[in-house]
Scaffold this motif. Structure first.
Motif, PDB file in Angstrom:
ATOM      1  N   ASP A 119      12.365 157.020  50.036  1.00 15.25           N
ATOM      2  CA  ASP A 119      11.870 156.615  48.705  1.00 15.25           C
ATOM      3  C   ASP A 119      12.617 155.413  48.128  1.00 15.25           C
ATOM      4  O   ASP A 119      12.213 154.857  47.099  1.00 15.25           O
ATOM      5  CB  ASP A 119      12.034 157.771  47.692  1.00 15.25           C
ATOM      6  N   ALA A 120      13.719 155.057  48.784  1.00 14.11           N
ATOM      7  CA  ALA A 120      14.608 154.039  48.191  1.00 14.11           C
ATOM      8  C   ALA A 120      13.895 152.705  47.969  1.00 14.11           C
ATOM      9  O   ALA A 120      14.036 152.082  46.913  1.00 14.11           O
ATOM     10  CB  ALA A 120      15.846 153.849  49.059  1.00 14.11           C
ATOM     11  N   SER A 121      13.097 152.306  48.951  1.00 15.23           N
ATOM     12  CA  SER A 121      12.499 150.975  48.810  1.00 15.23           C
ATOM     13  C   SER A 121      11.425 150.984  47.711  1.00 15.23           C
ATOM     14  O   SER A 121      11.258 149.997  46.984  1.00 15.23           O
ATOM     15  CB  SER A 121      11.975 150.511  50.164  1.00 15.23           C
ATOM     16  N   HIS A 122      10.761 152.104  47.565  1.00 16.82           N
ATOM     17  CA  HIS A 122       9.777 152.224  46.484  1.00 16.82           C
ATOM     18  C   HIS A 122      10.465 152.113  45.114  1.00 16.82           C
ATOM     19  O   HIS A 122      10.004 151.402  44.208  1.00 16.82           O
ATOM     20  CB  HIS A 122       9.057 153.566  46.607  1.00 16.82           C
ATOM     21  N   LEU A 123      11.608 152.791  44.991  1.00 18.04           N
ATOM     22  CA  LEU A 123      12.346 152.731  43.718  1.00 18.04           C
ATOM     23  C   LEU A 123      12.843 151.325  43.421  1.00 18.04           C
ATOM     24  O   LEU A 123      12.817 150.851  42.283  1.00 18.04           O
ATOM     25  CB  LEU A 123      13.540 153.709  43.754  1.00 18.04           C
ATOM     26  N   ARG A 124      13.306 150.666  44.463  1.00 16.32           N
ATOM     27  CA  ARG A 124      13.788 149.285  44.268  1.00 16.32           C
ATOM     28  C   ARG A 124      12.651 148.387  43.786  1.00 16.32           C
ATOM     29  O   ARG A 124      12.828 147.590  42.859  1.00 16.32           O
ATOM     30  CB  ARG A 124      14.396 148.757  45.576  1.00 16.32           C
ATOM     31  N   ARG A 125      11.486 148.558  44.382  1.00 15.08           N
ATOM     32  CA  ARG A 125      10.329 147.745  43.948  1.00 15.08           C
ATOM     33  C   ARG A 125       9.994 148.027  42.479  1.00 15.08           C
ATOM     34  O   ARG A 125       9.690 147.132  41.703  1.00 15.08           O
ATOM     35  CB  ARG A 125       9.112 148.010  44.828  1.00 15.08           C
ATOM     36  N   GLU A 126      10.075 149.302  42.136  1.00 11.56           N
ATOM     37  CA  GLU A 126       9.802 149.682  40.749  1.00 11.56           C
ATOM     38  C   GLU A 126      10.826 149.001  39.804  1.00 11.56           C
ATOM     39  O   GLU A 126      10.476 148.457  38.761  1.00 11.56           O
ATOM     40  CB  GLU A 126       9.904 151.205  40.627  1.00 11.56           C
ATOM     41  N   ALA A 127      12.097 149.024  40.221  1.00 16.41           N
ATOM     42  CA  ALA A 127      13.152 148.386  39.401  1.00 16.41           C
ATOM     43  C   ALA A 127      12.874 146.890  39.242  1.00 16.41           C
ATOM     44  O   ALA A 127      12.967 146.335  38.139  1.00 16.41           O
ATOM     45  CB  ALA A 127      14.518 148.611  40.033  1.00 16.41           C
ATOM     46  N   PHE A 128      12.495 146.252  40.357  1.00 16.02           N
ATOM     47  CA  PHE A 128      12.218 144.809  40.286  1.00 16.02           C
ATOM     48  C   PHE A 128      11.055 144.541  39.329  1.00 16.02           C
ATOM     49  O   PHE A 128      11.048 143.554  38.595  1.00 16.02           O
ATOM     50  CB  PHE A 128      11.906 144.244  41.680  1.00 16.02           C
ATOM     51  N   GLY A 129      10.072 145.424  39.361  1.00 11.95           N
ATOM     52  CA  GLY A 129       8.931 145.277  38.443  1.00 11.95           C
ATOM     53  C   GLY A 129       9.397 145.352  36.999  1.00 11.95           C
ATOM     54  O   GLY A 129       8.998 144.540  36.152  1.00 11.95           O
ATOM     55  N   ARG A 130      10.286 146.283  36.733  1.00 11.80           N
ATOM     56  CA  ARG A 130      10.771 146.431  35.353  1.00 11.80           C
ATOM     57  C   ARG A 130      11.632 145.233  34.947  1.00 11.80           C
ATOM     58  O   ARG A 130      11.552 144.759  33.814  1.00 11.80           O
ATOM     59  CB  ARG A 130      11.558 147.742  35.189  1.00 11.80           C
ATOM     60  N   ILE A 131      12.462 144.778  35.887  1.00  8.83           N
ATOM     61  CA  ILE A 131      13.285 143.582  35.589  1.00  8.83           C
ATOM     62  C   ILE A 131      12.363 142.402  35.241  1.00  8.83           C
ATOM     63  O   ILE A 131      12.564 141.706  34.245  1.00  8.83           O
ATOM     64  CB  ILE A 131      14.190 143.202  36.797  1.00  8.83           C
ATOM     65  N   SER A 132      11.321 142.222  36.060  1.00 12.29           N
ATOM     66  CA  SER A 132      10.394 141.106  35.797  1.00 12.29           C
ATOM     67  C   SER A 132       9.776 141.233  34.416  1.00 12.29           C
ATOM     68  O   SER A 132       9.669 140.246  33.682  1.00 12.29           O
ATOM     69  CB  SER A 132       9.244 141.074  36.806  1.00 12.29           C
ATOM     70  N   SER A 133       9.381 142.454  34.045  1.00 10.31           N
ATOM     71  CA  SER A 133       8.699 142.536  32.752  1.00 10.31           C
ATOM     72  C   SER A 133       9.676 142.326  31.597  1.00 10.31           C
ATOM     73  O   SER A 133       9.305 141.762  30.568  1.00 10.31           O
ATOM     74  CB  SER A 133       7.856 143.810  32.617  1.00 10.31           C
ATOM     75  N   VAL A 134      10.931 142.728  31.745  1.00 13.50           N
ATOM     76  CA  VAL A 134      11.927 142.437  30.696  1.00 13.50           C
ATOM     77  C   VAL A 134      12.079 140.919  30.535  1.00 13.50           C
ATOM     78  O   VAL A 134      12.074 140.383  29.422  1.00 13.50           O
ATOM     79  CB  VAL A 134      13.302 143.057  31.054  1.00 13.50           C
ATOM     80  N   ILE A 135      12.186 140.242  31.669  1.00 10.37           N
ATOM     81  CA  ILE A 135      12.405 138.787  31.604  1.00 10.37           C
ATOM     82  C   ILE A 135      11.159 138.079  31.047  1.00 10.37           C
ATOM     83  O   ILE A 135      11.269 137.134  30.271  1.00 10.37           O
ATOM     84  CB  ILE A 135      12.828 138.231  32.986  1.00 10.37           C
ATOM     85  N   LYS A 136       9.977 138.584  31.417  1.00 12.07           N
ATOM     86  CA  LYS A 136       8.745 137.979  30.869  1.00 12.07           C
ATOM     87  C   LYS A 136       8.694 138.142  29.348  1.00 12.07           C
ATOM     88  O   LYS A 136       8.150 137.283  28.653  1.00 12.07           O
ATOM     89  CB  LYS A 136       7.491 138.614  31.485  1.00 12.07           C
ATOM     90  N   ARG A 137       9.254 139.233  28.870  1.00 16.72           N
ATOM     91  CA  ARG A 137       9.242 139.446  27.413  1.00 16.72           C
ATOM     92  C   ARG A 137      10.061 138.383  26.674  1.00 16.72           C
ATOM     93  O   ARG A 137       9.834 138.135  25.503  1.00 16.72           O
ATOM     94  CB  ARG A 137       9.822 140.835  27.056  1.00 16.72           C
ATOM     95  N   ILE A 138      11.065 137.809  27.349  1.00 12.83           N
ATOM     96  CA  ILE A 138      11.879 136.791  26.662  1.00 12.83           C
ATOM     97  C   ILE A 138      11.477 135.360  27.063  1.00 12.83           C
ATOM     98  O   ILE A 138      12.214 134.409  26.815  1.00 12.83           O
ATOM     99  CB  ILE A 138      13.402 137.003  26.870  1.00 12.83           C
TER     100      ILE A 138
END
Ligand code: GDP
Length: 336
Positions: A119-138
């Protein structure tokens, strides 16, 4: 003010994710046992991406000086040029993103640690998605800081302690000629909001006295009634540093403005600035044919008649400025 280079959201994310991949590839070749390796690799990627992006944002925040600790002139300058509230709001947004990235890092590191290796790679992808959306917000805030960086790059370095004379008068009356004649050297040119060519700063050194002379082409050269609020604010920012206004009339009217309209500008400037005004009638060498000249000369207090071009009468200006400087110094001492 120097704002460090501000990356776009894509640059920021690219850098974070690329560095994360590199850091992970070092782990790939390490001797960690097979099962555990996937988890180590993915959590390294999450950690590195969060750290790289966060550090970049923190660096921007730290390098921008605390606006409230700046001298008033610069606070006003920043406010008129880009807006102090907007600048603070953008810095606040970057701070917010740093906090969220911290949280995401520790959340996902913990979740990957507890997860099955598959499951690790799936979680990492999810984290990257969240990082991207935080950065898009700014994104808007990063764009604004980049705009502010360009706007504030060539902020004037005025000597806030020097006795300061700000020159006013219509275009072509001889303001910059007079500035050069008074201060000798080439003036320093810096950006200033609503000025057409930036402001020019020169220094007049006389024994122990240092007098700063500032010309603001495009700002103090048109009727005050025509100015909007922000232009007025730009003008009043100058009041923070000005000890004296030097108003220049073109006695010859060859600048294209009648003495009547010059006089009305003079009254406008006097009404805004609550400091002494030194009044100079320039281009006296060309002035013989102007009928009403004496009338206007008699309407102002202590007029100085000069020809900046020929250097005539300039020593009278210097004497007058020195006198005002000494008076101000005496008053400052009396107030101790
Ligand atoms: P500013 O727009 O007020 O800074 O005006 P400038 O200093 O650029 O001068 C406008 C023009 O007037 C230039 O061509 C100057 O050479 C000329 N000028 C300035 N002072 C004098 C002066 O005392 N006598 C004469 N004859 N020309 C002058």
């Amino acid at each position: 003010m120097i704002i460090p280079t501000v990356p776009t959201t894509d640059e920021l994310l690219d850098k974070g994710f690329r560095r994360a991949r590199k850091a992970a590839s070092l782990k790939r070749s390490s001797k960690i046992p097979g099962q555990k390796k996937a988890k180590v690799i993915e959590s390294t990627r999450v950690q590195t991406a969060c750290q790289v992006i966060r550090d970049r944002l923190k660096m921007i925040i730290q390098r921008i000086p605390d606006i409230e600790s700046l001298p008033e002139f610069y606070q006003d300058y920043i406010d008129v040029t880009v807006g102090v509230d907007e600048l603070k709001k953008s810095l606040g947004a970057l701070n917010w993103a740093v906090g969220i990235l911290n949280q995401l890092e520790s959340d996902y590191m913990a979740r990957i640690k507890r997860s099955k290796p598959s499951d690790a790679s799936h979680l990492r992808r999810e984290a990257f998605g969240r990082i991207s959306s935080v950065i898009k917000r700014i994104e808007g805030d990063l764009d604004f800081l980049d705009f502010a960086k360009n706007k504030l790059r060539n902020m004037p370095t005025v000597d806030l302690d020097a006795f300061t004379v700000v020159i006013a008068g219509f275009p072509n009356v001889g303001k910059s000629t007079l500035l050069r004649t008074l201060t000798g050297a080439e003036p320093e040119v810096a950006d200033y909001p609503f000025t057409t060519k930036g402001i020019q700063i020169g220094h007049l050194e006389r024994k122990w006295k240092r007098i700063q002379v500032i010309d603001t082409p495009g700002l103090l050269d048109r009727p005050v009634e025509d100015m909007n609020n922000i232009e007025l604010q730009a003008m009043v920012a100058l009041e923070n540093i000005a000890d004296v206004i030097m108003f220049i009339f073109d006695a010859s009217e060859t600048c294209g403005y009648t003495l009547e309209s010059q006089y009305s500008l003079y009254l406008g400037i006097r009404s805004v600035f609550d400091i002494p005004v030194v009044t100079v009638f320039n281009k006296m060498d060309l002035a013989e044919n102007v009928k009403y000249l004496e009338e206007y000369i008699n309407m102002v207090e202590d007029p100085l008649k000069v020809s900046a071009f020929e250097g005539r009468g300039v020593s009278k200006i210097i004497k007058k400025l020195e006198g005002l400087y000494e008076k101000e110094t005496r008053e400052a001492h009396d107030n101790v």
